[in-house]
Design a protein around this motif. Structure first.
Motif, PDB file in Angstrom:
ATOM      1  N   ALA D  34      59.376  20.309 -13.518  1.00 51.46           N
ATOM      2  CA  ALA D  34      60.066  19.961 -12.272  1.00 51.46           C
ATOM      3  C   ALA D  34      59.195  19.103 -11.374  1.00 51.46           C
ATOM      4  O   ALA D  34      57.975  19.238 -11.355  1.00 51.46           O
ATOM      5  CB  ALA D  34      60.493  21.225 -11.533  1.00 51.46           C
ATOM      6  N   ASP D  35      59.848  18.244 -10.614  1.00 48.37           N
ATOM      7  CA  ASP D  35      59.145  17.366  -9.686  1.00 48.37           C
ATOM      8  C   ASP D  35      60.058  17.121  -8.475  1.00 48.37           C
ATOM      9  O   ASP D  35      61.275  17.314  -8.556  1.00 48.37           O
ATOM     10  CB  ASP D  35      58.820  16.039 -10.395  1.00 48.37           C
ATOM     11  N   THR D  36      59.420  16.693  -7.388  1.00 49.72           N
ATOM     12  CA  THR D  36      60.153  16.524  -6.132  1.00 49.72           C
ATOM     13  C   THR D  36      59.887  15.130  -5.581  1.00 49.72           C
ATOM     14  O   THR D  36      58.750  14.656  -5.635  1.00 49.72           O
ATOM     15  CB  THR D  36      59.661  17.572  -5.097  1.00 49.72           C
ATOM     16  N   ALA D  37      60.911  14.504  -5.041  1.00 52.88           N
ATOM     17  CA  ALA D  37      60.720  13.184  -4.424  1.00 52.88           C
ATOM     18  C   ALA D  37      59.747  13.304  -3.271  1.00 52.88           C
ATOM     19  O   ALA D  37      59.916  14.185  -2.411  1.00 52.88           O
ATOM     20  CB  ALA D  37      62.063  12.634  -3.929  1.00 52.88           C
ATOM     21  N   PRO D  38      58.735  12.454  -3.217  1.00 49.63           N
ATOM     22  CA  PRO D  38      57.738  12.574  -2.151  1.00 49.63           C
ATOM     23  C   PRO D  38      58.206  11.965  -0.835  1.00 49.63           C
ATOM     24  O   PRO D  38      57.643  12.254   0.211  1.00 49.63           O
ATOM     25  CB  PRO D  38      56.550  11.791  -2.712  1.00 49.63           C
ATOM     26  N   ARG D  39      59.209  11.115  -0.902  1.00 49.91           N
ATOM     27  CA  ARG D  39      59.745  10.472   0.304  1.00 49.91           C
ATOM     28  C   ARG D  39      61.234  10.711   0.345  1.00 49.91           C
ATOM     29  O   ARG D  39      61.846  11.018  -0.675  1.00 49.91           O
ATOM     30  CB  ARG D  39      59.496   8.965   0.235  1.00 49.91           C
ATOM     31  N   GLY D  40      61.825  10.455   1.521  1.00 48.25           N
ATOM     32  CA  GLY D  40      63.263  10.579   1.656  1.00 48.25           C
ATOM     33  C   GLY D  40      63.598  11.635   2.681  1.00 48.25           C
ATOM     34  O   GLY D  40      63.013  11.625   3.766  1.00 48.25           O
ATOM     35  N   VAL D  41      64.529  12.534   2.339  1.00 54.23           N
ATOM     36  CA  VAL D  41      64.978  13.533   3.323  1.00 54.23           C
ATOM     37  C   VAL D  41      64.990  14.909   2.679  1.00 54.23           C
ATOM     38  O   VAL D  41      65.152  15.035   1.463  1.00 54.23           O
ATOM     39  CB  VAL D  41      66.397  13.202   3.845  1.00 54.23           C
ATOM     40  N   PRO D  42      64.850  15.951   3.489  1.00 55.99           N
ATOM     41  CA  PRO D  42      64.847  17.311   2.946  1.00 55.99           C
ATOM     42  C   PRO D  42      66.174  17.704   2.302  1.00 55.99           C
ATOM     43  O   PRO D  42      66.204  18.396   1.293  1.00 55.99           O
ATOM     44  CB  PRO D  42      64.577  18.183   4.183  1.00 55.99           C
ATOM     45  N   TYR D  43      67.277  17.257   2.898  1.00 57.09           N
ATOM     46  CA  TYR D  43      68.564  17.543   2.270  1.00 57.09           C
ATOM     47  C   TYR D  43      69.479  16.337   2.426  1.00 57.09           C
ATOM     48  O   TYR D  43      69.847  15.958   3.548  1.00 57.09           O
ATOM     49  CB  TYR D  43      69.216  18.807   2.838  1.00 57.09           C
ATOM     50  N   ILE D  44      69.875  15.755   1.317  1.00 63.86           N
ATOM     51  CA  ILE D  44      70.667  14.524   1.297  1.00 63.86           C
ATOM     52  C   ILE D  44      72.073  14.823   1.782  1.00 63.86           C
ATOM     53  O   ILE D  44      72.760  15.680   1.217  1.00 63.86           O
ATOM     54  CB  ILE D  44      70.694  13.950  -0.132  1.00 63.86           C
ATOM     55  N   ALA D  45      72.491  14.129   2.830  1.00 64.26           N
ATOM     56  CA  ALA D  45      73.781  14.454   3.428  1.00 64.26           C
ATOM     57  C   ALA D  45      74.552  13.241   3.915  1.00 64.26           C
ATOM     58  O   ALA D  45      75.505  13.387   4.671  1.00 64.26           O
ATOM     59  CB  ALA D  45      73.561  15.426   4.591  1.00 64.26           C
ATOM     60  N   SER D  46      74.154  12.038   3.495  1.00 64.50           N
ATOM     61  CA  SER D  46      74.829  10.828   3.972  1.00 64.50           C
ATOM     62  C   SER D  46      74.531   9.682   3.006  1.00 64.50           C
ATOM     63  O   SER D  46      73.677   9.798   2.120  1.00 64.50           O
ATOM     64  CB  SER D  46      74.302  10.461   5.372  1.00 64.50           C
ATOM     65  N   ARG D  47      75.211   8.582   3.188  1.00 68.74           N
ATOM     66  CA  ARG D  47      74.940   7.393   2.377  1.00 68.74           C
ATOM     67  C   ARG D  47      73.534   6.860   2.674  1.00 68.74           C
ATOM     68  O   ARG D  47      72.853   6.360   1.776  1.00 68.74           O
ATOM     69  CB  ARG D  47      75.973   6.305   2.663  1.00 68.74           C
ATOM     70  N   ARG D  48      73.146   6.964   3.933  1.00 71.70           N
ATOM     71  CA  ARG D  48      71.784   6.556   4.313  1.00 71.70           C
ATOM     72  C   ARG D  48      70.761   7.398   3.566  1.00 71.70           C
ATOM     73  O   ARG D  48      69.804   6.886   2.987  1.00 71.70           O
ATOM     74  CB  ARG D  48      71.634   6.721   5.827  1.00 71.70           C
ATOM     75  N   ASP D  49      70.977   8.706   3.512  1.00 70.59           N
ATOM     76  CA  ASP D  49      70.057   9.582   2.784  1.00 70.59           C
ATOM     77  C   ASP D  49      70.035   9.220   1.296  1.00 70.59           C
ATOM     78  O   ASP D  49      68.987   9.229   0.654  1.00 70.59           O
ATOM     79  CB  ASP D  49      70.478  11.048   2.925  1.00 70.59           C
TER      80      ASP D  49
END
Lengths: 218, 218, 218, 218, 218, 218
Positions: D34-49
């Motif tokens: 398992a691996d985790t994205a190091p950048r971005g958002v804690p919980y994806i909730a939009s097109r921007r995310d």
């Protein structure tokens, strides 16, 4: 039953000829009354022509004295004025392209179309999209025809249509080929159908669908 | 640049009023020339009206002396004659419904439409299907408006349009609401836009798209 | 009016060149501010590149100081980040492919596309499906271009694009051909348009649609 | 077989929890990394995310040392980066929404979806359109969930998801309900399935499809 | 887990052969039980054959003693009886064409199909339309195979399938080619995959999807 | 002309009754020969029933002595066996749902359907998708009918169908309502049509389309 056949092309000779075919098709079963758009173009061959013919067909119908026909056939292909006339008509209305397609959908899994006129293929594609029948149509071939009144042109039309039918049969393998357009009405009967394939004449299809709808609504 | 605005409704007062809005919209950037269909109906509200207006628009354009405008705006919603005029016009042609939808597609993920007239919603659905935009449209609401010339009617139209906009915002949550129809031109500016939602006036959208196409083709 | 043009390709020379074209297009009517994605790829040519550029564009916009532009043009074709940026932007957002297609839909019944890059045709097909415009597109041709910075390459690009345009005109007969891609911006003006057919430059289309949306929203 | 599960949400606790579920699902059959994205958002909730996560996922994969997994599971719903990662990955790639839908298509004639987050329904609609599955989906219900880390929130999520499932069963009568989203992974097992209806957990569906594709490609 | 594989072709040798492949595919993970339709046709090759096989499959299943398998694989391509069996089965049901397509959708952006039998391409097109996958399929090629029992025919099938695969790779550039049909089961493993392209065997795809659905439902 | 009417329901009383209606519809114009599927179910009400009936219809037709009818009407709704029978029949073949829809498309812009049986609406939706007519259909209402042989049930069916027709007219405003299903054949004539709306009986529609296709092919 009485059918009013209204030709959107301003060509009374074409109207007479289609009316004669209609009377032969129906025999005593249906009385045929024919009329011709007084304005528009002699032979509809573009979106511009369709717009002119559509307006002229609506205006002609509203100007006619009240009569008592049981069905209305718009004797042009494409279909100028069809939705508009259908909205106001108290009796069922058929169009030549739509009737041909609805027959073809019942006669096989895939069809193709042979028609005169350079602009017709894309206009027909748009009608097929509107009807939801695009995926059943394998192709549309335009045959070049210049002056439909001359007997020599009729021979040329037959040869070109036969060549287009044979080419579609070989390359597309449809179950049905529609030979469409008021100018080609009656031509399908003079063509040789490739093996295992039906030819549908667009005027005959409209006459058959008019009969169906008049019987259903009667 | 010169734009010809051609109103398919045979209502010269409506033409004058839309031309005034066009001149205010463009300022010095575009010279606006306006014309009115000489035949057809005062306010297009059915498929039958569209057929009459479509024929009249084509005929009017062909009867005009050659002039040198850079774009043509068919100032009716729906779109009578649009494909036909586009086929023959040497300059870009815009329609009010199409322009509104193409703007809305760029302004948000989903849109809805408020328009006068009982028959318009299904006619608009058919245009959206033709355009390929059906799935982006969440709903179409018709507002009842009877006589657009009276000031009292203008007030009633505004109240009903505002109620329809508010109801769509609450139940459909579109990103954009198109306030459409020549009769409602200019009304969107008088309405309160629900939070987070844009209102698009169909005449303004057509003016904006005409500007875009004239600049692109120029 | 102020437009922010944001190039998703990390190529500042390309940004400068597109900004110069934008300033020539608008004259005094619109002030153009240009910016370049700080991360991603020099020239977007795959879905992988689009994902990198999309993330970079959103991040760049959010890192910029608040400013007061009236519109935002994402100066890449395909459309990386378009839906995401549109979701968060307070001002109208345009993309080069979408703008080109929406212009083409108004300029004719059928269009085709010429674009650089082997992977673009299927990526464009997917955008057309999303937009609902697939059935209006007759074909997409990729032209091979390797190094866009060299003048010699510019000549080669022009020759190959002209050949692709001529071939599409002959075999597909579209009404409009979109010459698309940031790398080809401006090229359409240097090509000979086949008779009866319009060429649309994808950057010019985005500039025209940006103007339309800024005027509409203003 | 070895599966790499890559969480596009920058939330390592969520990654651990999904990896634990994956190990329980597979037992000895598949080794899970398992691996985790190091950048971005804690919980994806939009097109921007999604745009931020998509870029981060591609970058993360390219930054990892070469390893030898047999499949790749993008452990987010929606599907950020799926097409981009698929383009460059030498091994099969699965996404949670796509896998759920492809399982649902095989488990019944119609499905519906329950998912957290206000913006998800329209984003999911767009993915269904892209997949061609729109007509099989009867509805998408969003359940409001604020802080997924708290146990109390987990209870609230279960109650709200059960209510949404029951409501969809009663009003839509689907054959399958997808309980979707990384935040709801594992929740379907804690819900009561209405009679005659299957619940599909989106993480389990992605694990099942990953297994299928690794077996097929192996 | 126990899988019932039911062959809709009335050809017990084909059943045995497919069961052997299934057992090799699954090893100890799944117990395979095989059965053959008692009525219908030896090799399904038309819509008429599908109708006979569909009825026979439903009847066979209902005549079997109650047993306790966890999944059901309809071992024919096309998909005779799939929707009907799915409606009545308490366990997940897979079909070979559907499973192949759903795998292909996850393995690449576009696929194509190689299959025996003159009538299959249009029958497959109709299934793709029903599934919503038409736009992802670039083409379907039929390979002529007459008597599948003869070893010599197996060699001919392999040569013809290889030629079809190579031709599709060159002219269509799919990401995935499905080698489909019960008669060709196992053949994909004997073919050389063009560079950058995956071959999917339709029986293996159905085995993989059966595994996925049994694991998901278990 | 001679029409073979083949009932896919194994209910000879229903066959007799539909044949009597056919003879009344046609008078002397068409000779009606009727037959009943020897296997399958008394009343088709599911996808499983359709599969059994489809196989039985094909087998029955192939077991009949060669005869010389000019058309074939599959007297069930849905359409079991239609594509299969059409593939092998030398004469035109009609189905009751398809014929109803093709008539409705010509009689108005939008239609809806009233039909018995809980499972029918989704089966009909799938046929409409296959036909391309989904967007023209505003809704499908199922009326609960248990034992069609009892006169009391006929009264209940009429009351429930009238209620469904009235409800659809008020809430959907279709131009045409199809009253469909072999069990409801003839019922439309006993219902009151809401103002401005046509009722189409599915058996009558199939008789009308059979007449059209026999005339066209004759």
């Amino acid at each position: 039953m009485r059918l009013l056949m209204l030709n959107g092309n301003t060509n009374a000779a074409m109207t007479d000829w289609m009316a004669a075919r209609a009377r032969a098709f129906y025999g005593d079963a249906v009385e045929v009354c024919a009329d011709t758009a007084p304005r528009g173009v002699p032979y509809i061959a573009s979106r511009r022509d369709c717009a002119l013919a559509g307006g002229a067909l609506v205006a002609r119908l509203e100007a006619r004295p009240a009569d008592d026909h049981d069905g209305l056939l718009l004797a042009c292909f494409g279909e100028p004025g069809l939705a508009a006339v259908r909205e106001v008509s108290p009796v069922p209305v058929t169009g030549m392209l739509e009737a041909s397609v609805l027959c073809a959908l019942q006669l096989g899994a895939r069809f193709s179309i042979v028609t005169p006129g350079r602009r017709w293929p894309r206009m027909i594609e748009d009608v097929l999209h509107e009807l939801g029948a695009s995926r059943r149509c394998l192709g549309i071939t335009s045959v070049a025809i210049e002056d439909l009144a001359l007997p020599a042109q009729r021979d040329a039309a037959r040869r070109r249509a036969q060549a287009a039918v044979d080419e579609q049969a070989a390359s597309l393998a449809p179950d049905v080929i529609i030979v469409g357009g008021a100018a080609l009405a009656g031509l399908a009967r003079e063509l040789a159908a490739p093996t295992g394939l039906r030819l549908v004449d667009s005027l005959d299809a409209a006459l058959a669908q008019s009969l169906a709808l008049m019987r259903l609504a009667g």
